[in-house]
Design an enzyme around this catalytic site. Structure first.
Site, PDB file in Angstrom:
ATOM      1  N   ARG A  96      53.833  62.737 -34.722  1.00  0.00           N
ATOM      2  CA  ARG A  96      55.101  63.388 -34.092  1.00  0.00           C
ATOM      3  C   ARG A  96      54.852  64.718 -33.456  1.00  0.00           C
ATOM      4  O   ARG A  96      54.640  65.429 -34.089  1.00  0.00           O
ATOM      5  CB  ARG A  96      56.310  63.246 -35.125  1.00  0.00           C
ATOM      6  CG  ARG A  96      56.778  62.213 -35.913  1.00  0.00           C
ATOM      7  CD  ARG A  96      57.678  61.116 -35.026  1.00  0.00           C
ATOM      8  NE  ARG A  96      57.592  59.798 -35.591  1.00  0.00           N
ATOM      9  CZ  ARG A  96      58.286  59.508 -36.476  1.00  0.00           C
ATOM     10  NH1 ARG A  96      59.626  60.166 -36.632  1.00  0.00           N
ATOM     11  NH2 ARG A  96      58.519  58.334 -36.968  1.00  0.00           N
ATOM     12  N   GLU A 123      56.870  66.647 -32.435  1.00  0.00           N
ATOM     13  CA  GLU A 123      58.102  67.321 -32.206  1.00  0.00           C
ATOM     14  C   GLU A 123      57.994  69.088 -32.525  1.00  0.00           C
ATOM     15  O   GLU A 123      57.279  69.387 -33.308  1.00  0.00           O
ATOM     16  CB  GLU A 123      59.227  66.996 -33.360  1.00  0.00           C
ATOM     17  CG  GLU A 123      58.704  66.493 -34.674  1.00  0.00           C
ATOM     18  CD  GLU A 123      59.497  65.672 -35.543  1.00  0.00           C
ATOM     19  OE1 GLU A 123      60.847  65.519 -35.013  1.00  0.00           O
ATOM     20  OE2 GLU A 123      59.056  64.915 -36.365  1.00  0.00           O
ATOM     21  N   ARG A 152      60.652  70.399 -43.581  1.00  0.00           N
ATOM     22  CA  ARG A 152      60.244  69.223 -43.829  1.00  0.00           C
ATOM     23  C   ARG A 152      59.740  68.300 -42.600  1.00  0.00           C
ATOM     24  O   ARG A 152      59.690  67.075 -42.639  1.00  0.00           O
ATOM     25  CB  ARG A 152      61.761  68.474 -44.378  1.00  0.00           C
ATOM     26  CG  ARG A 152      62.777  68.535 -43.400  1.00  0.00           C
ATOM     27  CD  ARG A 152      63.917  67.700 -43.837  1.00  0.00           C
ATOM     28  NE  ARG A 152      65.066  67.701 -43.082  1.00  0.00           N
ATOM     29  CZ  ARG A 152      66.055  66.831 -43.248  1.00  0.00           C
ATOM     30  NH1 ARG A 152      66.400  66.001 -44.189  1.00  0.00           N
ATOM     31  NH2 ARG A 152      67.329  66.859 -42.433  1.00  0.00           N
ATOM     32  N   HIS A 153      59.513  68.918 -41.707  1.00  0.00           N
ATOM     33  CA  HIS A 153      58.855  68.218 -40.566  1.00  0.00           C
ATOM     34  C   HIS A 153      57.200  68.674 -40.209  1.00  0.00           C
ATOM     35  O   HIS A 153      56.916  69.718 -40.436  1.00  0.00           O
ATOM     36  CB  HIS A 153      59.577  68.559 -39.265  1.00  0.00           C
ATOM     37  CG  HIS A 153      60.817  68.021 -39.186  1.00  0.00           C
ATOM     38  ND1 HIS A 153      61.991  68.480 -39.298  1.00  0.00           N
ATOM     39  CD2 HIS A 153      61.166  66.782 -38.843  1.00  0.00           C
ATOM     40  CE1 HIS A 153      62.936  67.507 -39.340  1.00  0.00           C
ATOM     41  NE2 HIS A 153      62.434  66.649 -38.828  1.00  0.00           N
ATOM     42  N   GLU A 176      66.684  63.237 -46.530  1.00  0.00           N
ATOM     43  CA  GLU A 176      66.128  61.623 -46.217  1.00  0.00           C
ATOM     44  C   GLU A 176      64.568  61.608 -46.512  1.00  0.00           C
ATOM     45  O   GLU A 176      63.706  62.363 -45.943  1.00  0.00           O
ATOM     46  CB  GLU A 176      66.453  61.703 -44.615  1.00  0.00           C
ATOM     47  CG  GLU A 176      66.022  60.282 -44.046  1.00  0.00           C
ATOM     48  CD  GLU A 176      65.695  60.265 -42.644  1.00  0.00           C
ATOM     49  OE1 GLU A 176      66.303  60.904 -41.932  1.00  0.00           O
ATOM     50  OE2 GLU A 176      64.630  59.651 -42.161  1.00  0.00           O
ATOM     51  N   SER A 204      64.142  55.662 -43.486  1.00  0.00           N
ATOM     52  CA  SER A 204      64.971  55.071 -42.681  1.00  0.00           C
ATOM     53  C   SER A 204      64.637  53.507 -42.538  1.00  0.00           C
ATOM     54  O   SER A 204      63.401  53.257 -42.430  1.00  0.00           O
ATOM     55  CB  SER A 204      65.193  55.722 -41.350  1.00  0.00           C
ATOM     56  OG  SER A 204      64.180  55.803 -40.547  1.00  0.00           O
ATOM     57  N   ARG A 254      57.084  63.689 -47.895  1.00  0.00           N
ATOM     58  CA  ARG A 254      58.647  64.145 -48.387  1.00  0.00           C
ATOM     59  C   ARG A 254      59.069  63.284 -49.924  1.00  0.00           C
ATOM     60  O   ARG A 254      59.747  64.117 -50.508  1.00  0.00           O
ATOM     61  CB  ARG A 254      59.604  63.341 -47.359  1.00  0.00           C
ATOM     62  CG  ARG A 254      59.642  64.124 -46.164  1.00  0.00           C
ATOM     63  CD  ARG A 254      60.994  63.995 -45.364  1.00  0.00           C
ATOM     64  NE  ARG A 254      60.858  64.410 -44.078  1.00  0.00           N
ATOM     65  CZ  ARG A 254      61.800  64.193 -43.073  1.00  0.00           C
ATOM     66  NH1 ARG A 254      62.754  63.569 -43.549  1.00  0.00           N
ATOM     67  NH2 ARG A 254      61.988  64.862 -41.955  1.00  0.00           N
TER      68      ARG A 254
HETATM   69  O1  4AD Z   1      62.998  58.036 -39.572  1.00  0.00           O
HETATM   70  P1  4AD Z   1      61.794  57.539 -38.958  1.00  0.00           P
HETATM   71  O2  4AD Z   1      61.285  58.351 -37.825  1.00  0.00           O
HETATM   72  O3  4AD Z   1      61.800  56.017 -39.015  1.00  0.00           O
HETATM   73  C1  4AD Z   1      60.555  55.516 -38.224  1.00  0.00           C
HETATM   74  O4  4AD Z   1      59.745  55.725 -38.021  1.00  0.00           O
HETATM   75  C2  4AD Z   1      60.964  53.841 -38.339  1.00  0.00           C
HETATM   76  N1  4AD Z   1      60.214  53.122 -37.393  1.00  0.00           N
HETATM   77  C3  4AD Z   1      60.933  53.226 -39.641  1.00  0.00           C
HETATM   78  C4  4AD Z   1      61.800  52.037 -39.786  1.00  0.00           C
HETATM   79  O5  4AD Z   1      60.903  51.202 -40.326  1.00  0.00           O
HETATM   80  N2  4AD Z   1      62.770  51.846 -39.457  1.00  0.00           N
HETATM   81  O6  4AD Z   1      60.543  57.908 -40.058  1.00  0.00           O
HETATM   82  C5  4AD Z   1      60.588  57.501 -41.335  1.00  0.00           C
HETATM   83  C6  4AD Z   1      60.705  58.382 -42.348  1.00  0.00           C
HETATM   84  C7  4AD Z   1      61.453  59.336 -42.601  1.00  0.00           C
HETATM   85  O7  4AD Z   1      62.668  58.925 -43.491  1.00  0.00           O
HETATM   86  C8  4AD Z   1      61.030  60.608 -43.220  1.00  0.00           C
HETATM   87  O8  4AD Z   1      60.591  60.302 -44.615  1.00  0.00           O
HETATM   88  C9  4AD Z   1      59.773  60.724 -42.600  1.00  0.00           C
HETATM   89  O9  4AD Z   1      59.339  59.178 -42.188  1.00  0.00           O
HETATM   90  N3  4AD Z   1      59.259  61.425 -41.284  1.00  0.00           N
HETATM   91  C10 4AD Z   1      58.725  62.644 -41.508  1.00  0.00           C
HETATM   92  N4  4AD Z   1      58.003  63.246 -42.306  1.00  0.00           N
HETATM   93  C11 4AD Z   1      57.402  64.423 -42.080  1.00  0.00           C
HETATM   94  N5  4AD Z   1      57.526  64.994 -40.731  1.00  0.00           N
HETATM   95  C12 4AD Z   1      58.203  64.348 -39.831  1.00  0.00           C
HETATM   96  N6  4AD Z   1      58.174  65.101 -38.471  1.00  0.00           N
HETATM   97  C13 4AD Z   1      58.718  63.205 -40.040  1.00  0.00           C
HETATM   98  N7  4AD Z   1      59.446  62.213 -39.436  1.00  0.00           N
HETATM   99  C14 4AD Z   1      59.935  61.275 -40.122  1.00  0.00           C
END
Ligand code: 4AD
Length: 488
Positions: free
Chosen positions: A238, A240, A246-247, A411, A414, A462
């Site tokens: 990511r 971002e 937590r990111h 979270e 998801s 996480r």
């Molecule tokens: O919520 P996210 O972005 O969902 C997906 O990637 C979907 N494709 C999942 C699905 O099957 N619908 O990411 C899923 C999880 C989040 O809940 C969080 O625990 C973790 O990935 N996550 C991160 N962990 C660390 N750093 C980040 N930048 C994160 N972004 C998401």
């Protein structure tokens, strides 16, 4: 010649036996010219070794050599197991080795950039030591991460990564036992898989490409490929610009995708059983590691129910609204753990928006007070805040068949039922501003017969951070990648 023995296995029953051990010189203490103590550490277990000059066996030269060893060097020691008169402080094993031979296999530099004793102290211990006037350097996070190979040697860090390993194996074991197939999807892909700006773009032999933001599209395509139930453990990228606790820019995703017969509740059932089994297994099998983490970073064991609580997004909003209303009525400021005034930080409640971090935290507190759990599922989110591939609710398309899962108000998962009708998927992608051409292969996969399906994604770092009540995701990533760090 001694037999290779693990430090952990050095017990009184081996008295008078000659053993051979390998470990790190954790502490070296010379006593005059004829004696030196060296504490050897292997896998978190420590044993005291005595190098004492004796006419036929140990020369003063050897004592000098032992006394001059640098901390953290790797040494082989051959010696005789003995039982000391008094208990040994500063070693886990209650036997001593009378050293006969000692080799330095790999020498560490004389001055380490991190003092490992300081790095292993808890905040309370540091405060006490400072008050007692001890000279002590608080090891900050950046220094720890710059010298991560040293930092991870502390007992708490060893515990964290053993717990992380256990989370991965509990996830795999549970899913294999439920007939899921482990898959490996590509991390070099043509278009973005989650939309948004958080994509690392790159040149793939002259073609534009990205690092996968998730295995989302390919795990769904595997369901079209007839695997029925799949999971993957792999890296997620990511780009971002989130400088938060937590990111990360790269994390480990635990992903699941499965056919469903009737309802997205079938996916939540898997989340429920999987995580209760995982938490039980962590509590049963990782006691020593959890203790090591808790010694440096004290935390309360996670409270979770045998059957995971499910609330709808509307119910969650309602709980927050009631709480804020009461606070206003009695003119009370809502205060979070750190003492920030929540009213000012701003819990934003929008019926069709997403919950902000503060609202999620507050809801976590309310759920704990009312239901006694720190692990719960919030489902039926507004469609507008979910990705294009999410299935709207049949009874009210303003909502979606989706869910998030929380530990201690943050979270970790998801998930959702996905749209499996290609024409509708095209419509949804276009409505969400996605260039349909870049995901045409994905949409086409649904044209050859696609079962209703759903799944979820979990962030491994996480889960470990929140299960252990830690305050920063960098503690649970071995070599973290964030917007400011790509090394070591
Ligand atoms: O919520 P996210 O972005 O969902 C997906 O990637 C979907 N494709 C999942 C699905 O099957 N619908 O990411 C899923 C999880 C989040 O809940 C969080 O625990 C973790 O990935 N996550 C991160 N962990 C660390 N750093 C980040 N930048 C994160 N972004 C998401």
């Amino acid at each position: 010649v001694g037999e290779w023995t693990r430090v952990e296995a050095l017990v009184a029953a081996l008295e008078n036996r000659t053993v051979l051990i390998r470990g790190r010189a954790q502490a070296i203490r010379p006593v005059g010219k004829k004696m030196a103590f060296v504490v050897i550490r292997e896998n978190g277990f420590t044993v005291q070794c005595l190098v004492q000059a004796q006419p036929d066996t140990v020369s003063t030269q050897m004592v000098k050599f032992a006394a001059a060893l640098s901390r953290e060097s790797i040494v082989d020691v051959e010696g005789i197991v003995s039982i000391p008169a008094a208990p040994i402080k500063g070693a886990t094993q209650q036997v001593e080795i009378q050293v006969r031979k000692l080799y330095c296999v790999s020498r560490a530099v004389p001055t380490l950039p991190i003092n490992l004793e300081d790095a292993a102290r808890s905040e309370v211990e540091i405060e006490k030591a400072l008050q007692a006037g001890e000279q002590l350097v608080r090891v900050n996070q950046d220094t720890r991460l710059n010298f991560r190979v040293l930092d991870v040697r502390t007992p708490a860090n060893q515990g964290i990564f053993r717990i992380q390993s256990h989370v991965g194996s509990a996830f795999r074991q549970f899913l294999l036992s439920e007939n899921f197939v482990e898959i490996h999807t590509p991390k070099l892909i043509a278009g973005s898989s989650e939309g948004g700006a958080s994509v690392f773009r790159l040149d793939y032999k002259g073609q534009p490409a990205c690092l996968a933001q998730s295995p989302q599209l390919h795990k769904q395509m595997s369901i079209c490929g007839d695997f029925g139930r799949v999971f993957e453990i792999g890296p997620v990228f990511r780009a971002e610009d989130s400088y938060t606790h937590r990111h990360l820019c790269e994390f480990t995703g635990l992903d699941v995708e499965m056919e469903i017969k009737k309802h997205y509740f079938e996916v939540m059932d898997i989340v429920d059983r999987l995580f209760v089994a995982m938490f039980d297994s962590l509590n049963q099998n990782c006691k020593k590691d959890l203790e090591a983490v808790g010694c440096q970073y004290p935390f309360e064991p996670l409270k979770y129910l045998r059957q995971t609580l499910r609330l709808t997004y509307e119910e969650g909003i309602q709980m927050l609204k009631v709480c804020l209303k009461i606070c206003k009525l009695i003119n009370l400021q809502v205060v979070d753990k750190k003492g920030d005034r929540m009213m000012d930080v701003g819990i934003e409640i929008e019926p069709f928006g997403d919950l902000n971090t503060e609202a999620e935290r507050k809801l976590g507190q309310l759920v704990l007070e009312k239901y006694g759990t720190e692990f719960y599922i919030l489902h039926r989110y507004p469609l507008a805040v979910r990705p294009f591939y999410t299935m709207p609710c049949y009874d009210n398309p303003a909502y979606s068949n989706s869910f998030d899962v929380f530990i201690r108000g943050e979270e970790i998962i998801s998930g959702a039922q996905r749209v499996h009708v290609p024409e509708f998927l095209e419509q949804r992608a276009a409505a969400c501003g996605i260039d349909v051409k870049t995901i045409s292969a994905y949409i086409d996969s649904f044209r050859y017969g696609a079962p209703p399906h759903g799944g979820f994604g979990v962030g491994l770092e996480r889960v470990v951070m929140l299960f252990c009540g830690l305050n920063n995701i960098r503690k649970t990533s071995l070599f973290p990648r964030d917007p400011l760090r790509i090394a070591p």
